[in-house]
Motif scaffolding. Structure first.
Motif, PDB file in Angstrom:
ATOM      1  N   LEU A  33      -1.853  -6.832   4.868  1.00  0.00           N
ATOM      2  CA  LEU A  33      -2.475  -5.597   4.395  1.00  0.00           C
ATOM      3  C   LEU A  33      -1.626  -4.394   4.778  1.00  0.00           C
ATOM      4  CD1 LEU A  33      -4.768  -3.974   3.157  1.00  0.00           C
ATOM      5  CD2 LEU A  33      -6.004  -4.166   5.335  1.00  0.00           C
ATOM      6  N   LEU A  34      -1.104  -4.378   6.012  1.00  0.00           N
ATOM      7  CA  LEU A  34      -0.230  -3.288   6.454  1.00  0.00           C
ATOM      8  C   LEU A  34       1.016  -3.203   5.579  1.00  0.00           C
ATOM      9  CD1 LEU A  34       0.619  -1.102   8.498  1.00  0.00           C
ATOM     10  CD2 LEU A  34       1.575  -2.927   9.920  1.00  0.00           C
ATOM     11  N   ALA A  35       1.617  -4.349   5.292  1.00  0.00           N
ATOM     12  CA  ALA A  35       2.824  -4.371   4.470  1.00  0.00           C
ATOM     13  C   ALA A  35       2.544  -3.851   3.062  1.00  0.00           C
ATOM     14  CB  ALA A  35       3.396  -5.788   4.412  1.00  0.00           C
ATOM     15  N   ARG A  36       1.383  -4.221   2.508  1.00  0.00           N
ATOM     16  CA  ARG A  36       1.045  -3.753   1.158  1.00  0.00           C
ATOM     17  C   ARG A  36       0.868  -2.243   1.129  1.00  0.00           C
ATOM     18  NH1 ARG A  36      -1.308  -5.848  -3.589  1.00  0.00           N
ATOM     19  NH2 ARG A  36      -1.500  -7.926  -2.677  1.00  0.00           N
ATOM     20  N   LEU A  37       0.164  -1.709   2.127  1.00  0.00           N
ATOM     21  CA  LEU A  37      -0.048  -0.264   2.180  1.00  0.00           C
ATOM     22  C   LEU A  37       1.266   0.486   2.366  1.00  0.00           C
ATOM     23  CD1 LEU A  37      -3.283  -0.225   4.347  1.00  0.00           C
ATOM     24  CD2 LEU A  37      -3.076   0.786   2.070  1.00  0.00           C
ATOM     25  N   GLU A  38       2.100   0.003   3.270  1.00  0.00           N
ATOM     26  CA  GLU A  38       3.384   0.666   3.502  1.00  0.00           C
ATOM     27  C   GLU A  38       4.255   0.620   2.260  1.00  0.00           C
ATOM     28  OE1 GLU A  38       4.026   0.173   8.327  1.00  0.00           O
ATOM     29  OE2 GLU A  38       4.829  -1.372   6.970  1.00  0.00           O
ATOM     30  N   SER A  39       4.233  -0.505   1.550  1.00  0.00           N
ATOM     31  CA  SER A  39       5.026  -0.625   0.332  1.00  0.00           C
ATOM     32  C   SER A  39       4.511   0.312  -0.755  1.00  0.00           C
ATOM     33  CB  SER A  39       4.996  -2.072  -0.160  1.00  0.00           C
ATOM     34  OG  SER A  39       5.664  -2.204  -1.395  1.00  0.00           O
ATOM     35  N   SER A  40       3.184   0.425  -0.876  1.00  0.00           N
ATOM     36  CA  SER A  40       2.602   1.269  -1.917  1.00  0.00           C
ATOM     37  C   SER A  40       2.841   2.751  -1.662  1.00  0.00           C
ATOM     38  CB  SER A  40       1.096   1.014  -2.022  1.00  0.00           C
ATOM     39  OG  SER A  40       0.826  -0.322  -2.368  1.00  0.00           O
ATOM     40  N   LEU A  41       2.880   3.142  -0.384  1.00  0.00           N
ATOM     41  CA  LEU A  41       2.990   4.553  -0.038  1.00  0.00           C
ATOM     42  C   LEU A  41       4.400   4.975   0.328  1.00  0.00           C
ATOM     43  CD1 LEU A  41      -0.209   4.838   2.188  1.00  0.00           C
ATOM     44  CD2 LEU A  41       0.029   5.435  -0.230  1.00  0.00           C
ATOM     45  N   SER A  42       5.315   4.008   0.450  1.00  0.00           N
ATOM     46  CA  SER A  42       6.662   4.311   0.921  1.00  0.00           C
ATOM     47  C   SER A  42       7.440   5.133  -0.090  1.00  0.00           C
ATOM     48  CB  SER A  42       7.423   3.015   1.217  1.00  0.00           C
ATOM     49  OG  SER A  42       8.761   3.304   1.581  1.00  0.00           O
ATOM     50  N   ALA A  43       8.319   5.998   0.424  1.00  0.00           N
ATOM     51  CA  ALA A  43       9.205   6.796  -0.426  1.00  0.00           C
ATOM     52  C   ALA A  43      10.655   6.591   0.001  1.00  0.00           C
ATOM     53  CB  ALA A  43       8.841   8.273  -0.321  1.00  0.00           C
TER      54      ALA A  43
END
Length: 316
Positions: A93-103
């Motif tokens: 879940l952490l990886a998905r959120l970081e990937s979705s919000l990463s710039a």
């Protein structure tokens, strides 16, 4: 060597310096997994975070949004899995959120000569829902030699919206011949038995399409285009205790949007998506699910540029 415009590089640098910080904690709460998102304010970041949670299949039980200075915000979500327990794959879940919000990276830019090569054709469908509808849709596509790459569908209040990515079955190339496109659209409109939008084919990059958000928009467009009678009949048969209120705080330059209804999957995503599509900017908010699964969503500070009554017309 690929070269980017200096303004693009500077924008990436600014976004990287303000990259969101995400925390997923299974020890802070006895009954749920705590998710915190701390970020510089950017239009759409809240929707990206909620969409990532929705895509991961977790349910948001309660939480709050806070942005005191208007430049930074903190989102806190208490989430559970489909069984009502803590999220076991907290790392995923952490990886998905970081990937979705990463710039961290600039989007890929294919050479002009190859732009769009191999991109499947997106088929958007909207119509009256009925048993066997999707089976008939895919039978028509097979008959017209359209191979399905990916598909997703939503139903609500007797209506259905679907996104289907297709290619030519024999060559694997996009379907862009005008005569063939018209034939596919005509056949599918007949299967859908009318509807404000029916069927339309467009070229789109599958990786760039947020399918849930596009389905949400299609259902809203369908309602705004004239499906009120069907929806009123459906709601008369199965009334729901749904209430939406919009109050204007003129002295603070805000409005307060309150939604009270039965909880269901993707409810928070639908609310945030609707507000984003209506050009609302959420500054503060709380949401809570009580024991009988009734959810109250109160967006405590919403600055808007659209008519607040339009929110009442969305498909809740």
């Amino acid at each position: 060597m690929e070269r980017y415009n200096p303004s693009e590089v500077y924008e990436l640098f600014v976004r990287h310096m303000n990259n969101p910080r995400v925390v997923v904690d299974n020890g802070a709460c006895a009954t749920a997994t705590l998710v915190q998102v701390h970020s510089a304010r950017k239009h759409g970041v809240l929707l990206d975070a909620v969409a990532a949670l929705s895509d991961h299949g977790v349910c948001v039980r309660k939480g709050y949004i806070s942005s005191d200075d208007g430049r930074w915000f903190m989102d806190v979500f208490h989430v559970v899995d489909a069984a009502g327990g803590k999220v076991a794959d907290a790392g995923a879940l952490l990886a998905r959120l970081e990937s979705s919000l990463s710039a961290d990276a600039l989007p890929p830019r294919p050479p002009p000569a190859a732009a769009g090569a191999g991109t499947p054709t997106l088929l958007e469908l909207v119509g009256a829902d009925r048993p066997g509808l999707l089976s008939e849709v895919f039978a028509v596509l097979h008959d017209l030699r359209c191979g399905t790459v990916d598909a997703r569908a939503w139903t609500h209040a007797g209506r259905v919206a679907a996104l289907v990515f297709v290619r030519d079955e024999e060559t694997g190339s996009p379907i862009d011949d005008a005569a063939r496109v018209r034939r596919v659209e005509s056949r599918l409109r007949h299967v859908l038995r009318g509807g404000a939008l029916g069927a339309r084919m467009v070229r789109a990059d599958a990786s760039a399409v947020n399918m849930d958000r596009r389905l949400h928009q299609l259902l809203n467009e369908d309602g705004e285009a004239g499906s009120r009678a069907d929806r009123a009949e459906s709601e008369a048969e199965a009334p729901t205790p749904t209430a939406v209120a919009v109050q204007d705080w003129v002295e603070r330059g805000y409005s307060v949007v309150t939604v009270s209804c039965r909880d269901r999957p993707k409810l928070l995503f639908d609310v945030v998506c609707t507000l984003t599509d209506l050009d609302y900017v959420v500054y503060h908010g709380t949401f809570h699910t009580d024991d009988d699964h009734a959810r109250q969503v109160k967006l405590l500070g919403v600055s808007f540029s659209a008519d607040p009554q339009r929110f009442l017309s969305c498909y809740y």
